[in-house]
Every structure is written in structure tokens, then in C-alpha cells.
Design a protein around this motif. Structure first.
Motif, PDB file in Angstrom:
ATOM      1  N   LEU A   6       0.865  -1.183   0.036  1.00  0.00           N
ATOM      2  CA  LEU A   6       0.025   0.078  -0.016  1.00  0.00           C
ATOM      3  C   LEU A   6       0.772   1.137   0.032  1.00  0.00           C
ATOM      4  CD1 LEU A   6      -2.623  -1.014   2.616  1.00  0.00           C
ATOM      5  CD2 LEU A   6      -2.699  -1.372   0.141  1.00  0.00           C
ATOM      6  N   LEU A   7       0.976   2.085  -0.893  1.00  0.00           N
ATOM      7  CA  LEU A   7       1.490   3.234  -1.199  1.00  0.00           C
ATOM      8  C   LEU A   7       1.452   4.165  -0.004  1.00  0.00           C
ATOM      9  CD1 LEU A   7       3.679   5.068  -2.827  1.00  0.00           C
ATOM     10  CD2 LEU A   7       1.619   5.939  -3.980  1.00  0.00           C
ATOM     11  N   LEU A   8       0.152   4.655   0.282  1.00  0.00           N
ATOM     12  CA  LEU A   8      -0.035   5.433   1.252  1.00  0.00           C
ATOM     13  C   LEU A   8       0.836   6.734   1.345  1.00  0.00           C
ATOM     14  CD1 LEU A   8      -0.474   3.155   4.281  1.00  0.00           C
ATOM     15  CD2 LEU A   8      -2.091   3.938   2.621  1.00  0.00           C
ATOM     16  N   VAL A   9       1.304   7.301   0.104  1.00  0.00           N
ATOM     17  CA  VAL A   9       2.088   8.198  -0.236  1.00  0.00           C
ATOM     18  C   VAL A   9       1.799   9.649   0.822  1.00  0.00           C
ATOM     19  CG1 VAL A   9       2.931   9.954  -1.853  1.00  0.00           C
ATOM     20  CG2 VAL A   9       2.591   7.782  -2.475  1.00  0.00           C
ATOM     21  N   LEU A  10       0.446   9.912   0.991  1.00  0.00           N
ATOM     22  CA  LEU A  10      -0.106  10.945   1.581  1.00  0.00           C
ATOM     23  C   LEU A  10       0.140  10.726   3.116  1.00  0.00           C
ATOM     24  CD1 LEU A  10      -1.800  13.560   1.030  1.00  0.00           C
ATOM     25  CD2 LEU A  10      -3.868  12.338   1.487  1.00  0.00           C
ATOM     26  N   VAL A  11       0.082   9.516   3.641  1.00  0.00           N
ATOM     27  CA  VAL A  11      -0.027   9.058   4.983  1.00  0.00           C
ATOM     28  C   VAL A  11       1.282   8.336   5.288  1.00  0.00           C
ATOM     29  CG1 VAL A  11      -1.306   8.435   6.973  1.00  0.00           C
ATOM     30  CG2 VAL A  11      -2.333   9.134   4.643  1.00  0.00           C
ATOM     31  N   ILE A  12       2.447   8.821   5.144  1.00  0.00           N
ATOM     32  CA  ILE A  12       3.767   7.917   5.397  1.00  0.00           C
ATOM     33  C   ILE A  12       3.967   8.352   6.900  1.00  0.00           C
ATOM     34  CG2 ILE A  12       6.109   7.785   4.825  1.00  0.00           C
ATOM     35  CD1 ILE A  12       5.399   9.208   2.252  1.00  0.00           C
ATOM     36  N   ASP A 286     -10.363   7.708  -0.553  1.00  0.00           N
ATOM     37  CA  ASP A 286     -10.425   7.857  -2.039  1.00  0.00           C
ATOM     38  C   ASP A 286      -9.023   8.187  -2.710  1.00  0.00           C
ATOM     39  OD1 ASP A 286     -13.136   7.652  -2.414  1.00  0.00           O
ATOM     40  OD2 ASP A 286     -13.477   9.504  -1.503  1.00  0.00           O
ATOM     41  N   LEU A 287      -8.090   9.209  -1.955  1.00  0.00           N
ATOM     42  CA  LEU A 287      -6.747   9.354  -2.421  1.00  0.00           C
ATOM     43  C   LEU A 287      -5.906   8.274  -2.451  1.00  0.00           C
ATOM     44  CD1 LEU A 287      -7.875  12.252  -2.117  1.00  0.00           C
ATOM     45  CD2 LEU A 287      -5.434  12.925  -1.580  1.00  0.00           C
ATOM     46  N   ILE A 288      -5.992   7.445  -1.503  1.00  0.00           N
ATOM     47  CA  ILE A 288      -5.168   6.542  -1.347  1.00  0.00           C
ATOM     48  C   ILE A 288      -5.483   5.254  -2.395  1.00  0.00           C
ATOM     49  CG2 ILE A 288      -4.551   4.363   0.254  1.00  0.00           C
ATOM     50  CD1 ILE A 288      -5.045   5.989   2.595  1.00  0.00           C
ATOM     51  N   ILE A 289      -6.480   5.013  -2.773  1.00  0.00           N
ATOM     52  CA  ILE A 289      -7.082   4.219  -3.502  1.00  0.00           C
ATOM     53  C   ILE A 289      -6.590   4.705  -5.092  1.00  0.00           C
ATOM     54  CG2 ILE A 289      -9.047   3.252  -5.032  1.00  0.00           C
ATOM     55  CD1 ILE A 289     -10.517   2.828  -2.418  1.00  0.00           C
ATOM     56  N   GLU A 290      -6.811   5.904  -5.244  1.00  0.00           N
ATOM     57  CA  GLU A 290      -6.147   6.533  -6.632  1.00  0.00           C
ATOM     58  C   GLU A 290      -4.647   6.398  -6.565  1.00  0.00           C
ATOM     59  OE1 GLU A 290      -7.663  10.447  -8.475  1.00  0.00           O
ATOM     60  OE2 GLU A 290      -6.003  10.945  -7.427  1.00  0.00           O
TER      61      GLU A 290
END
Length: 435
Positions: A6-12, A286-290
Motif C-alpha cells: 500500500l503506497l500511502l504516499v499521503l500518510v507516511i 479515495d486518495l489512497i485508492i487513486e
């Protein structure tokens, strides 16, 4: 079955808790090098554990430092700048500035805060100052913002000439961030502070609480503890700056900070306005899915295995849409974040809150941003286009850090030095000075 990454770029969130006092370790690291600079190698040797002393002598330390100064010149400044856990040990990064060059050091401490090792990491690509950062036009002052039990280093950057200038408080994106919002060799907040000051506008930037107090974020928390409390204290600090126009204080929120900027504006109704820089208009889920779908599309792997992994990942991500705790414990983890955090954000509608604000709003977005995409910008624009207090600016060739790029790319882009583009600085300065 192996789970899809899971990338989770926004929530590192790499919130490994130090059982030690990070300030104590920083202090020991700085004192160790102070002794080096003073030629007190026997005293520096006493910082090592008993086992460490058998591997390195005071004479070894003297030889090491002498050779280093012969190569780099006399030391000008040296400070502990970073920390992380390595199993049962604690690694403190110390950044040194010498007459001829810079050099980082990594000191490794055990649980008793004794030194067990030291090495010089390979020199990475370093930050480069942008051409618009004319230091003859501004000055900086180190200070702190404080809340009960917390002290966060901060820098006030002010123009050297003039008074009654606007002040911008810079609020970070997700995860543990330093005051410059450093990622790789890039320091977007440092760029913005210098660029604004050269244009006659002051700023406040500060270390994010998640960086210095990671242990507090291993249990239930919300954005109040992560962002809001410290942003409000930074606004209070902005009001104490000599020469500041107290009627022209703004908050620039980047990424998550932009998402929360409307909420900050309701808590600080006397600020003049907010800047939403790469601000999500949608839910975090929604952002994490995208982001995950985008990364898969970039991988060029069309196998059924990868598509199945993506589907499994999305199933896990979808579990974060709850709006009440119900029977869940507040510290139950979902994608590395506690249930309390998800409930708080899922019940917050940043677009609807923005509609209620009377303050000025400036929404800016990069077209090559893969973390918060142009889709969010269009949602903001559709919702607020008719509001006289709102302005918009899209930069088609900018990424998430507001640097100019040739393509949308991925996180590897952040490992190349690229400053915040001057066009962004100039447009923001013009907007801030508009009546």
C-alpha cells in the motif's frame, strides 16, 4: 498470501517510538562533536560504551578528526538533525558544515545512551538553494513554538527592509516532517520562506510534532494533536513578529495541511486567509485508492497476480470509511492509523467548511501531482468558483512539491533536486499583497 504494498504516499507514518529522550540523544551527539572541535579527545572517548572503548581509542579519535579537518577545513557548525531506531539502537544523524565542504555523521547509541559506533554515510545529492533566495533581502531567527509538554523548533523569516508586512504560517503535509518539509534533496518550505521574504513577506515554519514526539502517535490520536494545536501556536507566534501586519496573517497548508486549512481558519477566525496548496478535496480513502491504482498503472505489469493484489489492497483500504467507532477501540489500527483518526477525518468535509469562510482563499495545484491529483483541484473549483473570496491557479507542469517537471512520474522524482518554481513564488506573493 502476500499483501499488495500500500503506497500511502499521503500518510507516511514511520512513527517508531524512542524509549529514550530524543532531546537527550541530540544533546549528547552535539556535545560529542563540541569536544572534538575543542581537541578534548579523552573526554569524547568517555561517551563510548565499555565495549566501544575497546574498539576505538582516544588517539584514534584524534587521528580521525585531524584527517577530517585536513580534508574539509575547520568546522563552522555542527548539529544533530535526525534520528531513527535500528533495532535496540538509536541512530542520530549529525550534519556538519566545514570551511571547504559539508559532511554528515551517524552516531549509534545503545539503550543506556552510550555511543557504540560512528560512521560517515555516503554523500547524497544535497539541497540546492534557488536563485530567488537572495539572503541579502531577508533575515532568519530561530525560536520555538510550545504547547503543554511540547517544544518545537521554529524559524521566523522576515524581509530586512520595510514593515507592516504579511506573514504566512507554513503547515506540513502528512507524516513526520522537519521545518523545511524535507524530502530527499528538496526543501519546499525553505524555498517558499526564502522566496516570500525576498518579496517582502514574512513566514513561520516549524518542526512537526510527529517528528520529535513519535511515541505519542503510537496510540489513539487525531489531527488535533498531529496538526491543529501546533498550527494555532504558530499563528500566535506570527502575531509577535516585529513589523508584522497583524491584519494580514495567512496559513499556507500543503497536502494534508491544505486539507485542514479551512478547519484551521475556523479556529483562528482573525487570520486574513488561507492558501490550499495541493489540498485534497476528497476523503483520504479515495486518495489512497487513486494513488495505488496510479502506481500499478505505472508498473507496466499487466499480470493477473498484480491486479488481484491491487483488488485485495482496495478491499483493505475501503475498510477505513467508517464514521463512528461503534465497538472499536480508538487505537485500533487501519492502514497504520488509529480508528480515532479515521473517524475524525471522515466526519470532516473540507469543501463544505471552506464554503462558510469569509477569509480569502487561494487554491493552487500542480497538474503533474500524482499524490493529490488535478481531480481534487477541479472539485474545489466546481464547489467554490462563484465565491468572490476564492482564487484558483493550476500549474500544468508542476508536481506535488510545486517544482517544474517533464512528466507526472512517481516518488523517485522527489530524489532529484528541484526547487519550488519561481512562478509559484511570484504568483503567491502577488496574491498575498493584493488588497
Amino acid at each position: 498470501m502476500k499483501k499488495f504494498f500500500l503506497l500511502l504516499v499521503l500518510v507516511i507514518f514511520t512513527l517508531n517510538a524512542f524509549s529514550q529522550n530524543v532531546f537527550s540523544l541530540f544533546g549528547k551527539a552535539n556535545s560529542f562533536f563540541d569536544l572534538f572541535a575543542a581537541g578534548k579527545f579523552e573526554e569524547a572517548h568517555n561517551y563510548f560504551s565499555e565495549e566501544g572503548k575497546t574498539k576505538v581509542t582516544a588517539e584514534n579519535l584524534k587521528q580521525f578528526w585531524t584527517a577530517l579537518e585536513n580534508r574539509l577545513g575547520k568546522v563552522k557548525a555542527i548539529d544533530a538533525t535526525g534520528s531513527k531506531t535500528q533495532g535496540d539502537f538509536y541512530a542520530i544523524t549529525v550534519s556538519g558544515e566545514f570551511a571547504n565542504d559539508t559532511q554528515d555523521f551517524v552516531l549509534v547509541f545503545d539503550k543506556s545512551e552510550k555511543l557504540v559506533g560512528m560512521h560517515l554515510p555516503p554523500k547524497a545529492i544535497t539541497y540546492r538553494s534557488p536563485g530567488y533566495a537572495d539572503s541579502t533581502l531577508y533575515k532568519e531567527k530561530s525560536t520555538y513554538i510550545q504547547t503543554p509538554g511540547h517544544q518545537l523548533a521554529a524559524i521566523i523569516t522576515v524581509p530586512k527592509d520595510g514593515n507592516s508586512f504579511p506573514v504566512v504560517v507554513l503547515v506540513h503535509g502528512s507524516g513526520p516532517n522537519d521545518m523545511d518539509e524535507t524530502i530527499g534533496p528538496n526543501k519546499p518550505f525553505k524555498d517558499i520562506a526564502a522566496g516570500l521574504a525576498a518579496n517582502g513577506i514574512a513566514s513561520v515554519r516549524y518542526v512537526k510534532r510527529t517528528l520529535l514526539y513519535p511515541g505519542e502517535f503510537s496510540k489513539a490520536f487525531t489531527v488535533k494533536e498531529e496538526v491543529l494545536d501546533d498550527a494555532l501556536q504558530a499563528i500566535a507566534l506570527a502575531k509577535t513578529i516585529e513589523g508584522a501586519d497583524l491584519k494580514n496573517i495567512y496559513v499556507l497548508g500543503h497536502s494534508l495541511g491544505g486539507m485542514l486549512a479551512p478547519r484551521i481558519a475556523t479556529l483562528a477566525p482573525d487570520i486574513r486567509g488561507i492558501i490550499l496548496a495541493a489540498a485534497p478535496a476528497r476523503k483520504l480513502t479515495d486518495l489512497i485508492i487513486e494513488q495505488n491504482k496510479y502506481l500499478v498503472s505505472q508498473s507496466k505489469d499487466t499480470s493477473a497476480v498484480l491486479q488481484k493484489s491491487l483488488a485485495d489492497a482496495i478491499t483493505e483500504i475501503e475498510k477505513t470509511r467508517f464514521m463512528k467507532l461503534g465497538k472499536m477501540k480508538p487505537d485500533s489500527l487501519f492502514l497504520g492509523l488509529p480508528a480515532s483518526y479515521w473517524v475524525d477525518l471522515n466526519n470532516y468535509n473540507q469543501v463544505e467548511v471552506a464554503k462558510t469562510l469569509k477569509q480569502r482563499i487561494y487554491i493552487v495545484q500542480g497538474g503533474y501531482d500524482f499524490q493529490v491529483s488535478e481531480a481534487d483541484y477541479l472539485l474545489w473549483k466546481d464547489a467554490l468558483a462563484g465565491y468572490r473570496n476564492v482564487d484558483f491557479k493550476l500549474y500544468p507542469d508542476f508536481n506535488h512539491l510545486f517544482s517544474q517537471q517533464q512528466e507526472k512520474g512517481n516518488a523517485l522524482q522527489y530524489q532529484q533536486p528541484a526547487n519550488v518554481e519561481q512562478r509559484f513564488i511570484e504568483d503567491l506573493s502577488t496574491w498575498l499583497k493584493a488588497l
